[in-house]
Design an enzyme around this catalytic site. Structure first.
Site, PDB file in Angstrom:
ATOM      1  N   ASP A   4     -15.414   1.912   7.066  1.00 21.62           N
ATOM      2  CA  ASP A   4     -14.423   2.902   6.624  1.00 21.62           C
ATOM      3  C   ASP A   4     -14.989   3.795   5.532  1.00 21.62           C
ATOM      4  OD1 ASP A   4     -11.764   4.130   6.337  1.00 21.62           O
ATOM      5  OD2 ASP A   4     -11.924   3.262   4.341  1.00 21.62           O
ATOM      6  N   ARG A  64     -15.284  12.042   7.565  1.00 22.53           N
ATOM      7  CA  ARG A  64     -14.038  12.741   7.927  1.00 22.53           C
ATOM      8  C   ARG A  64     -13.692  13.797   6.893  1.00 22.53           C
ATOM      9  NH1 ARG A  64     -10.026   8.267   7.775  1.00 22.53           N
ATOM     10  NH2 ARG A  64      -8.503   9.852   8.244  1.00 22.53           N
ATOM     11  N   HIS A  67       0.857  -1.182   0.000  1.00 23.60           N
ATOM     12  CA  HIS A  67       0.000   0.000   0.000  1.00 23.60           C
ATOM     13  C   HIS A  67       0.894   1.233   0.000  1.00 23.60           C
ATOM     14  CE1 HIS A  67      -3.437   2.584   0.842  1.00 23.60           C
ATOM     15  NE2 HIS A  67      -2.623   3.245   1.646  1.00 23.60           N
ATOM     16  N   SER A 127      -8.159   3.320   8.955  1.00 21.60           N
ATOM     17  CA  SER A 127      -8.787   3.347   7.632  1.00 21.60           C
ATOM     18  C   SER A 127      -7.991   2.483   6.649  1.00 21.60           C
ATOM     19  CB  SER A 127      -8.858   4.808   7.166  1.00 21.60           C
ATOM     20  OG  SER A 127      -9.198   4.887   5.818  1.00 21.60           O
ATOM     21  N   LYS A 177      -8.855  -1.887   5.549  1.00 20.28           N
ATOM     22  CA  LYS A 177      -9.080  -2.328   4.163  1.00 20.28           C
ATOM     23  C   LYS A 177      -8.046  -3.377   3.750  1.00 20.28           C
ATOM     24  CE  LYS A 177      -9.222   1.997   3.006  1.00 20.28           C
ATOM     25  NZ  LYS A 177      -9.430   3.382   2.638  1.00 20.28           N
TER      26      LYS A 177
HETATM   27  N1  URA Z   1      -6.142   6.797   2.667  1.00 19.05           N
HETATM   28  C1  URA Z   1      -7.088   6.042   3.281  1.00 19.05           C
HETATM   29  O1  URA Z   1      -7.487   4.991   2.796  1.00 19.05           O
HETATM   30  N2  URA Z   1      -7.587   6.473   4.461  1.00 19.05           N
HETATM   31  C2  URA Z   1      -7.180   7.612   5.060  1.00 19.05           C
HETATM   32  O2  URA Z   1      -7.656   7.928   6.137  1.00 19.05           O
HETATM   33  C3  URA Z   1      -6.198   8.388   4.402  1.00 19.05           C
HETATM   34  C4  URA Z   1      -5.693   7.948   3.202  1.00 19.05           C
END
Ligand code: URA
Length: 429
Positions: A161, A168, A82, A183, A187
């Site tokens: 999320d 957010r 990621h 977050s 995932k």
């Molecule tokens: N990318 C994400 O998936 N979540 C966040 O909170 C910030 C960047």
């Protein structure tokens, strides 16, 4: 405990128990807690932070709001990468097939562009026909058959999320390390990976502007991954200038294909190989990073990684041989001689968004053909009149000034900074 009392504890800087966090997130996921209470909670977290165990409990609760990918018992070691995102970051495209030919299973669930940074799904969708909406069953089948997939996350994975992120976004609670950690990791953990490699970027084109912020986020992500039983490593890498030359969807796909053929810009190739080596090391396929890099490089040279990318594209209906041509090219020449001392990478990212290469509204359609090709890097000497970059757009007059101003030229010297600034490995925590 009543939701309002949980919010008040966080407001007062008191530690929440795992059970309180789980209850709050479950009630949010099932609609018993309204958005205004969640917004108050997110702001309290933003201001007072969270401990390591609170962050892990929040991640776990968000993960449990959905399903986890369920793999056949005899499938191999699963790995994913990621990146926190940047301009010109196309590493996922060569990395997923490269890890697959090295023997890993790669269920790479990716996102779209965010702000000035590009998104892997948008890049892949510039390949005619390429599907990025595979179902959970299709994801599992393709990874088992081919070793890799790059597609969007599904509705069933970490749904809390999706809702919380949208909230957010409009309540000024995005920049919070525990909220970002939960977050991202909820995932990624929903893929049920064994190994996770994180590329946490800092600099003018990144979400985190300073190396210290990036180190803090990297530490939080790695600690959470390790607590959840995943072998996790983070590299902290510079995004003070675009990665590679190509920025913009179709241009980046072409550059990623160059890397898959053993060519491409040295920074894109080196970071691809290093991230591959980190995954191979964590998976126990290699015992040292240099050997891992050599092993991965062999698959770029012998065509096997490219072949796997083409097989992945075909499985997802994509036709990389039919890429649309880039928009018309216009050079942006330097107005003076000197040394390139800095690049406003975010300004380049926003210019590409304004050309149509990204979205200002979620409903905007992307023009895959627009973008920028960089010709200079920090530390380069340039002569007046020399092209600094080429813009690909149908409206060059609109962007020429902002693009020229994004490259700072002065009489001072500027040493190029290393691309990989730090490494945080779960084993060392
Ligand atoms: N990318 C994400 O998936 N979540 C966040 O909170 C910030 C960047």
């Amino acid at each position: 405990m009543l939701p309002v009392r949980i919010i008040a504890r966080k407001r007062d800087g008191l530690e929440l128990s795992d059970a309180q966090i789980a209850q709050f997130m479950n009630d949010y996921a099932s609609g018993r807690i309204p958005d205004y209470q969640m917004a108050a909670f997110a702001m309290a977290v933003c201001i007072n932070g969270m401990s390591v165990s609170e962050t892990a409990a929040l991640t776990q609760a968000m993960l449990e709001s959905g399903i986890r990918l369920n793999w056949p018992a005899d499938s191999g070691i699963r790995a994913d990468k990621h990146s926190t995102g940047g301009v010109g970051d196309k590493i996922s495209l060569p990395l997923a097939p490269l890890l697959a030919v090295c023997g890993l299973q790669v269920p790479m669930l990716s996102g779209r562009g965010l702000g000035a940074t590009g998104g892997t799904l948008d890049k892949l969708e510039s390949i005619p026909g390429f599907r990025t909406d595979l179902s959970t069953d299709e994801i599992i089948r393709q990874v088992v058959d081919l070793g890799c997939v790059i597609t969007g996350t599904t509705e069933q994975l970490a749904p809390a999320d999706r809702r919380l992120y949208a909230l957010r976004d409009v309540t000024a609670t995005v920049p919070s390390i525990p909220l970002i950690t939960a977050s991202i990791m909820s995932k990624k953990l929903a893929e049920s990976p064994d190994v996770l490699v994180l590329d946490v970027k800092f600099g003018s084109g990144a979400f985190m502007k300073t190396i210290d912020q990036a180190r803090e986020l990297a530490g939080s992500l790695v600690r959470t991954g390790v607590q959840m039983g995943v072998r996790t490593t983070a590299l902290v890498t510079a995004m003070n200038q675009p990665l590679g030359h190509a920025c913009g969807n179709v241009l980046e796909v072409s550059e990623a294909m160059d890397v898959l053929r053993g060519a491409g810009p040295p920074d894109v190739r080196d970071l691809t190989l290093r991230l591959a080596a980190e995954a191979l090391l964590a998976a126990g396929i290699t015992t040292d990073l240099s050997e891992g890099c050599r092993r991965a490089a062999k698959h770029l040279e012998d065509g096997s990684a490219e072949e796997r990318f083409l097989a992945m594209a075909a499985a997802q209906n994509g036709r990389p041989d039919c890429l649309p041509p880039p928009a018309p090219a216009h050079d942006v020449p330097a107005l003076r001689s000197g040394i390139v001392t800095a690049v406003d990478t975010e300004a380049i990212g926003w210019a590409i968004v304004a050309m149509g290469g990204g979205r200002r509204l979620a409903t905007d359609r992307i023009d895959p053909a627009v973008g920028v090709n960089m010709h200079v890097r920090i530390g380069d000497a340039v002569e007046a009149g020399q092209p600094l970059l080429t813009q690909h757009t149908r409206h060059p007059e609109q962007f020429v000034d902002v693009l020229r101003r994004s490259i700072m030229i002065s009489d001072d010297d500027a040493a190029p900074e290393p691309l990989i600034a730090d490494r945080i490995c779960g084993d060392d925590l």
